[in-house]
Each structure stands twice: as C-alpha cells, then as structure tokens.
Design an enzyme around this catalytic site. Structure first.
Site, short mmCIF file in Angstrom:
data_model
loop_
_atom_site.label_atom_id
_atom_site.label_comp_id
_atom_site.label_asym_id
_atom_site.label_seq_id
_atom_site.Cartn_x
_atom_site.Cartn_y
_atom_site.Cartn_z
N ASP A 5 41.76 30.03 34.01
CA ASP A 5 41.50 31.01 35.05
C ASP A 5 42.05 32.34 34.60
O ASP A 5 43.21 32.69 34.87
CB ASP A 5 42.14 30.56 36.37
CG ASP A 5 41.67 31.40 37.55
OD1 ASP A 5 40.89 32.35 37.34
OD2 ASP A 5 42.08 31.10 38.69
N GLY A 6 41.23 33.10 33.88
CA GLY A 6 41.67 34.39 33.35
C GLY A 6 40.87 35.56 33.87
O GLY A 6 41.28 36.70 33.71
N LYS A 7 39.69 35.27 34.48
CA LYS A 7 38.82 36.32 35.02
C LYS A 7 38.56 37.39 33.96
O LYS A 7 38.59 38.59 34.24
CB LYS A 7 39.41 36.90 36.29
CG LYS A 7 39.65 35.83 37.37
CD LYS A 7 40.35 36.39 38.59
CE LYS A 7 40.54 35.31 39.64
NZ LYS A 7 41.50 34.26 39.24
N ARG A 8 38.26 36.94 32.75
CA ARG A 8 38.02 37.85 31.64
C ARG A 8 36.67 38.54 31.79
O ARG A 8 35.77 38.04 32.46
CB ARG A 8 38.08 37.09 30.31
CG ARG A 8 39.41 36.43 30.02
CD ARG A 8 40.53 37.45 29.97
NE ARG A 8 41.74 36.90 29.36
CZ ARG A 8 42.91 36.79 29.96
NH1 ARG A 8 43.03 37.16 31.21
NH2 ARG A 8 43.96 36.33 29.32
#
Length: 257
Positions: free
Chosen positions: A84-87
C-alpha cells in the site's frame, strides 16, 4: 503465486500499519515476532496481507529491511501481499516503482494513484501482467474528505465513476478469466459507491479499506477484498493475538453469512 488467487480465499485483508511505540523496549524485534505470528494464526482466514509502506519507511533502513522480511514470511505462508504505497508518476519513474514492488515481488499487488492519467498507470498494469500481480487504483477512498475531488461531476457523473469506467475498459486487456489485474480502491465507508463501481467494472477486483475502526460496513459480492488495519492488527489499541483472532472471526462471519 498469482495474486488473483486471493479472490478465491476468504475476503479479509490484514492491514499491517506498525506502531513501534506499542511494542516495548525492543520494538522492531517484538514487531517482527508479533506480525509473523499473527499472519500464521490468521492465514486460513485471510485473502492477503497489506503492508502500509509509509510506516516502514518512517523507520528508516531498519524498517525497510523489516518490511522485506515480513513480506517474505507472508509469502512463505502462502499469503498474497499488497504493497500500500499509492505510487504514481510518469515515464521512467513509474517504471521504477513497478519494478520495485511488482516485478521484484512476483504475484504481489500495489496501490497506485491515478492523478497523472492513464498513461502513467500503464507501466504498473504491464508489470502486473508480466509478474502475476495486480494493481489497485485509487477511485473512491475511505477518508471523509475524499469527495473534494472524487465526487466532482464529470460529464454528468462523479469523477470516481468516470475513472472507474475508464479503468474497466483499460482493464479488459489485462483480464484473465473472470478477473482483471486492474483493480480499484473503494472505501467500505461508501457502500453506494462500491455498488456503482461494481456495476461499471464487473471484472475489477475491489479493495475496500475502512472496515472496523473507520466504520466501514461488510458488503456482499464476489471480487471484494475487505481491509482492516487498526481493528485487526491492534485490536483494542494494542498487540493482542487472541483478540485479533476473535476480530477476524467476527469480520468473516459478517462478510460471508
């Protein structure tokens, strides 16, 4: 391991958002032991384990080393992993993010931000297809202020639904069987949005955060992955293996009955 296999498992996702201050005098040692034991106990009840990258990055190099160790442990247990990094970025930067979290960890998934446009997402989609992974694009997030942009009207419908339609069309090129490798994040705190996205994107896996502490409600349907972090990783506000098992059982009872 192929991430799409997670969709045939129980629909509960363990969110790992580590708080070292809750783990005593040797926090990383205890955190490692607690997380691995919790994953082992909950494994039969889980679709996947979601690691919130920010909390590990905040711990510096030791935190990133711990992340790799925990991810490896979860995979050994047969648990699919979501980073879950929302890159999200363009060109070679998007390629680098895709390499770091999808190709380096085959069969894993990554959350990404669509704000830069669909062309910026294609490196992630391609990497997921090549590695047996998946991508979850932010559509309607669980936070109360999400409507500031996500609910704006675009051609007669909310922006998040406009995006969902575009992603559904894009995702057809990455569909294998009933499910696409292009999924979306839709908060369990907005059940009407979940239903509207599912109608427009019947083949997209949906990651639904907000179950538990944020007040998200269990919903019915295939291809839904419900993520619980604080309520499952730290039930009662602290590390507690037995309470976590009880919480998982309670969530699953509400999700599948």
């Amino acid at each position: 391991m192929d991430f799409l296999e997670a969709l045939s498992r129980p629909p509960l996702v363990l969110g790992v958002d580590p708080r070292p201050g809750l783990h005593g005098s040797e926090p990383l040692v205890h955190l490692r032991r607690y997380t691995l034991e919790l994953c082992e106990r909950l494994a039969p009840r889980l679709a996947a384990v979601k690691f919130q990258l920010a909390f590990f990055e905040a711990l510096g190099p030791e935190g990133m080393a711990l992340l790799v160790e925990l991810v490896s442990g979860a995979r050994v247990m047969g648990l699919p992993v979501i980073f879950d990094g929302k890159r999200g970025d363009i060109g070679s930067t998007a390629e680098a993010y895709a390499e770091a979290y999808l190709r380096r960890f085959p069969g894993s998934a990554l959350t990404v931000n669509p704000y830069l446009g669909l062309d910026a997402l294609k490196p992630f989609f391609q990497a997921a297809a090549e590695s047996g992974g998946a991508v979850f694009v932010l559509a309607k997030t669980s936070n109360p202020g999400s409507g500031f942009l996500q609910d704006l009207s675009v051609e007669g419908r909310p922006l998040y639904l406009y995006l969902a339609e575009a992603l559904a069309q894009e995702g057809e090129a990455y569909r294998e069987g009933p499910w696409s490798r292009v999924g979306m994040v839709v908060g369990a705190t907005y059940p009407e949005a979940v239903a509207r996205v599912r109608e427009k994107a019947p083949h997209a896996p949906l990651l639904l955060p907000g179950l538990g502490a944020q007040g998200g409600k269990p919903l019915k349907g295939e291809g839904l992955l419900f993520s619980a972090s604080r309520a499952l990783f730290y039930p009662g506000g602290r590390p507690d293996l037995e309470a976590a098992e009880r919480a998982a059982e309670g969530f699953l009872k509400a999700l599948v009955e």
